[in-house]
Write a protein that holds these residues in place. Sequence first.
Motif, PDB file in Angstrom:
ATOM      1  N   ARG B 139       0.136  -5.477  -4.355  1.00  0.00           N
ATOM      2  CA  ARG B 139      -0.523  -6.679  -3.667  1.00  0.00           C
ATOM      3  C   ARG B 139       0.349  -7.585  -2.903  1.00  0.00           C
ATOM      4  NH1 ARG B 139      -5.503  -9.382  -5.223  1.00  0.00           N
ATOM      5  NH2 ARG B 139      -5.546 -11.371  -4.322  1.00  0.00           N
ATOM      6  N   TYR B 140       1.603  -7.945  -3.730  1.00  0.00           N
ATOM      7  CA  TYR B 140       2.423  -8.700  -2.959  1.00  0.00           C
ATOM      8  C   TYR B 140       2.892  -8.225  -1.594  1.00  0.00           C
ATOM      9  CZ  TYR B 140       6.672 -11.572  -2.263  1.00  0.00           C
ATOM     10  OH  TYR B 140       7.762 -12.178  -1.724  1.00  0.00           O
ATOM     11  N   LEU B 141       3.130  -7.029  -1.375  1.00  0.00           N
ATOM     12  CA  LEU B 141       3.422  -6.368  -0.350  1.00  0.00           C
ATOM     13  C   LEU B 141       2.287  -6.036   0.742  1.00  0.00           C
ATOM     14  CD1 LEU B 141       6.019  -3.633  -1.884  1.00  0.00           C
ATOM     15  CD2 LEU B 141       6.567  -5.536  -0.576  1.00  0.00           C
ATOM     16  N   SER B 142       1.071  -6.125   0.349  1.00  0.00           N
ATOM     17  CA  SER B 142       0.067  -5.980   1.340  1.00  0.00           C
ATOM     18  C   SER B 142      -0.350  -6.815   2.216  1.00  0.00           C
ATOM     19  CB  SER B 142      -1.110  -5.565   0.252  1.00  0.00           C
ATOM     20  OG  SER B 142      -0.972  -4.454  -0.427  1.00  0.00           O
ATOM     21  N   ALA B 143      -0.676  -6.545   3.583  1.00  0.00           N
ATOM     22  CA  ALA B 143      -1.223  -7.453   4.618  1.00  0.00           C
ATOM     23  C   ALA B 143      -2.393  -7.026   4.753  1.00  0.00           C
ATOM     24  CB  ALA B 143      -0.122  -7.439   5.843  1.00  0.00           C
ATOM     25  N   THR B 144      -3.117  -8.043   5.571  1.00  0.00           N
ATOM     26  CA  THR B 144      -4.581  -7.839   5.916  1.00  0.00           C
ATOM     27  C   THR B 144      -4.474  -6.346   6.760  1.00  0.00           C
ATOM     28  OG1 THR B 144      -4.719 -10.051   6.610  1.00  0.00           O
ATOM     29  CG2 THR B 144      -6.538  -8.724   6.957  1.00  0.00           C
ATOM     30  N   THR B 145      -3.621  -5.890   7.398  1.00  0.00           N
ATOM     31  CA  THR B 145      -3.797  -4.780   8.215  1.00  0.00           C
ATOM     32  C   THR B 145      -3.556  -3.627   7.273  1.00  0.00           C
ATOM     33  OG1 THR B 145      -1.347  -5.293   8.397  1.00  0.00           O
ATOM     34  CG2 THR B 145      -2.652  -5.801  10.380  1.00  0.00           C
ATOM     35  N   ASP B 146      -2.924  -3.768   6.141  1.00  0.00           N
ATOM     36  CA  ASP B 146      -2.820  -2.650   5.147  1.00  0.00           C
ATOM     37  C   ASP B 146      -3.964  -2.240   4.559  1.00  0.00           C
ATOM     38  OD1 ASP B 146       0.050  -2.254   5.396  1.00  0.00           O
ATOM     39  OD2 ASP B 146       0.342  -4.079   4.185  1.00  0.00           O
ATOM     40  N   TYR B 147      -4.993  -3.194   4.193  1.00  0.00           N
ATOM     41  CA  TYR B 147      -6.422  -2.965   3.960  1.00  0.00           C
ATOM     42  C   TYR B 147      -7.172  -2.356   4.938  1.00  0.00           C
ATOM     43  CZ  TYR B 147      -5.335  -5.927  -0.100  1.00  0.00           C
ATOM     44  OH  TYR B 147      -4.568  -6.148  -1.339  1.00  0.00           O
ATOM     45  N   LEU B 148      -7.265  -2.972   6.306  1.00  0.00           N
ATOM     46  CA  LEU B 148      -7.664  -2.477   7.422  1.00  0.00           C
ATOM     47  C   LEU B 148      -7.400  -0.884   7.838  1.00  0.00           C
ATOM     48  CD1 LEU B 148      -7.711  -5.353   9.720  1.00  0.00           C
ATOM     49  CD2 LEU B 148      -9.692  -4.468   8.656  1.00  0.00           C
ATOM     50  N   MET B 149      -6.249  -0.527   7.503  1.00  0.00           N
ATOM     51  CA  MET B 149      -5.698   0.765   7.521  1.00  0.00           C
ATOM     52  C   MET B 149      -6.385   1.706   6.887  1.00  0.00           C
ATOM     53  SD  MET B 149      -3.421   1.204   9.957  1.00  0.00           S
ATOM     54  CE  MET B 149      -4.288   0.110  10.934  1.00  0.00           C
ATOM     55  N   ILE B 150      -6.651   1.226   5.433  1.00  0.00           N
ATOM     56  CA  ILE B 150      -7.396   2.055   4.509  1.00  0.00           C
ATOM     57  C   ILE B 150      -8.766   2.310   5.044  1.00  0.00           C
ATOM     58  CG2 ILE B 150      -8.271   2.612   2.229  1.00  0.00           C
ATOM     59  CD1 ILE B 150      -5.796   0.976   1.377  1.00  0.00           C
ATOM     60  N   LEU B 151      -9.421   1.483   5.638  1.00  0.00           N
ATOM     61  CA  LEU B 151     -10.943   1.288   5.979  1.00  0.00           C
ATOM     62  C   LEU B 151     -10.726   1.965   7.347  1.00  0.00           C
ATOM     63  CD1 LEU B 151     -12.094  -2.187   5.585  1.00  0.00           C
ATOM     64  CD2 LEU B 151     -12.580  -0.265   4.226  1.00  0.00           C
ATOM     65  N   LEU B 152      -9.819   2.060   8.326  1.00  0.00           N
ATOM     66  CA  LEU B 152      -9.729   3.027   9.326  1.00  0.00           C
ATOM     67  C   LEU B 152      -9.677   4.215   9.075  1.00  0.00           C
ATOM     68  CD1 LEU B 152      -9.210   2.705  12.505  1.00  0.00           C
ATOM     69  CD2 LEU B 152      -6.891   2.865  12.048  1.00  0.00           C
ATOM     70  N   VAL B 153      -8.897   4.895   7.994  1.00  0.00           N
ATOM     71  CA  VAL B 153      -8.701   6.202   7.694  1.00  0.00           C
ATOM     72  C   VAL B 153     -10.046   6.702   7.077  1.00  0.00           C
ATOM     73  CG1 VAL B 153      -7.585   7.857   6.213  1.00  0.00           C
ATOM     74  CG2 VAL B 153      -6.179   6.019   7.436  1.00  0.00           C
ATOM     75  N   ALA B 154     -10.642   5.790   6.230  1.00  0.00           N
ATOM     76  CA  ALA B 154     -11.880   6.318   5.435  1.00  0.00           C
ATOM     77  C   ALA B 154     -13.049   6.595   6.443  1.00  0.00           C
ATOM     78  CB  ALA B 154     -12.217   5.370   4.361  1.00  0.00           C
ATOM     79  N   ALA B 155     -13.181   5.649   7.596  1.00  0.00           N
ATOM     80  CA  ALA B 155     -14.060   5.418   8.378  1.00  0.00           C
ATOM     81  C   ALA B 155     -14.631   6.793   8.799  1.00  0.00           C
ATOM     82  CB  ALA B 155     -14.079   4.522   9.597  1.00  0.00           C
TER      83      ALA B 155
END
Lengths: 134, 219
Positions: B139-155
């Motif tokens: 969590r400490y190492l995660s930026a907003t873009t990291d969460y967005l990347m997961i959504l981008l891959v899952a979409a």
Amino acid sequence: MKQYCKISLLLAVFGFIGIVFLTISTEAQFHITTVEDSAFSGKERMKPAVPFYHDEHNDAAGIYDCSTCHHVWEDGEKLEYTDSIGMECSACHLAEPGATEMDLIRAYHLQCRTCHLEEKSGPILCAECHVGEK
Amino acid sequence: MYDIYALARGPFAWGAFIIFFGGIIYRLVTTVMEARKKDHVVFDYFSPYYAMRSMLHWIVPFGSTSMRRQPVLTIVTFAFHICLIGVPLFLFAHVILVKESFDISWWTLSGMAAQVMSLIVILSCVYFFIRRLVQPDVRYLSATTDYLMILLVAAPFITGFWAARAWAGFEVATLLHMLSGELLLALIPFTKLSHMFFFPLTRAYAGSEFGAVRHAKDW
């Protein structure tokens, strides 16, 4: 008078049944409702046959020249005033050496979707044609 | 709908693939050139043997200490990556599109296998997302873009599964599937997803330094 009523009712019922039978039998024989080719029969298929109401489709699309779909190509040119009615699509589209079912599927997809895209009418997405579970 | 389809099937698809392959070449060339300027010692100590040894250890499941310490993550990660690459490449519906456009085709997955593999990708993405939220160090190492990347891959997988199952609204889902897939392809070279093609370079770098300089393992 009563007798007359009964007889005419009976006649009407029989007549109706007769018409229904005639309709069903001729429909079954001539009314095409799916895209089918013997090349696909008895094989493991990815999707069930695509529903296709031949007459309704052509009425709606205003297609009166059979060769619009039942075409004949020779040396890279579509022949005019020549059609392939009575032939299965696979007769040509599987005839090339090395041709597989993928070539036949390709022919169907290109035939239907190209026209639908040009006319901006009719299905173009996978599940619009390929309905139902396999 | 016809116009969006024609765009997604034509110019957007070309654009996505050109940006994807062009971007990969651009990023690889500029990265190597920058390394030559700033970090020349990398090239002096580069060793094909240690590079290959490192790649092998990191591409085999449980081949590294880190992977053995986190067995669940390792299993999810490998299943995820195999399905992530396997489904788009060998999906019948994709291969037939290639066949239609270029008259070439190859082996395809069964419908059932493709659906199970897509579900594995989607569930893995859920796992990665929750892991980023819950595990303190990650969590400490995660930026907003990291969460967005997961959504981008899952979409593309969520919309693709939706389209394949022909659930209500599949028309919109199919178009979103094409567009999200193209967006994903175009973004791969310019985001963290570039590890897809930087993997050999990263491993060659670390492998050579650890092997040839420090005489130590890097796995």
